[in-house]
Every structure is written in C-alpha cells, then in structure tokens.
Design a protein around this motif. Structure first.
Motif: not given
Length: 118
Positions: A68-75, A92-96, A98-106
């Motif tokens: 989550e921290k990695r995702r939040d830092d990236y955002v 670029g593909y930043g939204d993808e 972030v989506g991948e990180l969300d799936e990993i967290i889940e």
C-alpha cells in the motif's frame, strides 16, 4: 485407490504418449480424475480449517501495508488530478500499475481471511 497410486498413473499418462495423441493432449481415466479431485478437495478443506498463528497474520498485514505504501508513494509522485473530471491520471501505463498493486494488496489480505483472491 490411494493418492500416490493415482498420481503415479497420471504422471505416466503425462510423460508418455499414445499413438495418435498430439503433444499437448492426453487421455485420462475419469476415475483417476475423480480420485484426484477428491484428494484436492480434502486438502483444500483441511488447509482452510488451519488457524494461522497471530505472528503470521501480523506479517501478512505488514506485507499488505508495505505494498500500500509503495502504491501511495507512486500515486503521490506520478499521479495528477484532471481538473475537469477529478480523476487521478498517470503517465504511460501508470493506472495499470496502480491496479496491479491494488490486486496484490487484496490477494495478500485474502491470505489472512482464507478467501479466494478475485
């Protein structure tokens, strides 16, 4: 029939090839599949009933928070808000990503709850 015998027969089917069979296909007896599924279901039930020790649950949550921290830092670093729509956009593909990180967290959190990740 036991699990080891079923695996031995299935292994022989996978490693050997009958005349006329294509390389990516094989014939398996339904009884062998039923037996294997029976054992998989039994193991799945046993694994789901195991209570994870508190240290493992703490570790799982720490891993989820790390991602989550990695995702939040990236955002924070790469995201920008579109003034008209209010959506956060990425280069670029930043939204993808972030989506991948969300799936990993889940998926990590699902380990603690023994739920199937989506």
């Amino acid at each position: 029939m036991n699990f080891a015998e079923t695996l031995k027969r299935l292994d022989a089917v996978v490693t050997g090839r009958q005349p006329g069979e294509q390389a990516e296909t094989c014939r398996v007896r339904r009884q062998d599949l039923r037996e294997l599924l029976h054992h998989f279901r039994r193991l799945d039930t046993e694994v789901r009933q195991i209570q994870a020790p508190p240290q493992l649950l703490t570790g799982i949550e720490l891993a989820a928070r790390f991602v989550e921290k990695r995702r939040d830092d990236y955002v924070q670093e790469h995201g920008s808000t579109d003034p008209e729509t209010g959506t956060v956009e990425f280069p670029g593909y930043g939204d993808e990503y972030v989506g991948e990180l969300d799936e990993i967290i889940e998926g990590i959190r699902a380990l603690a709850s023994k739920e199937e990740p989506k």
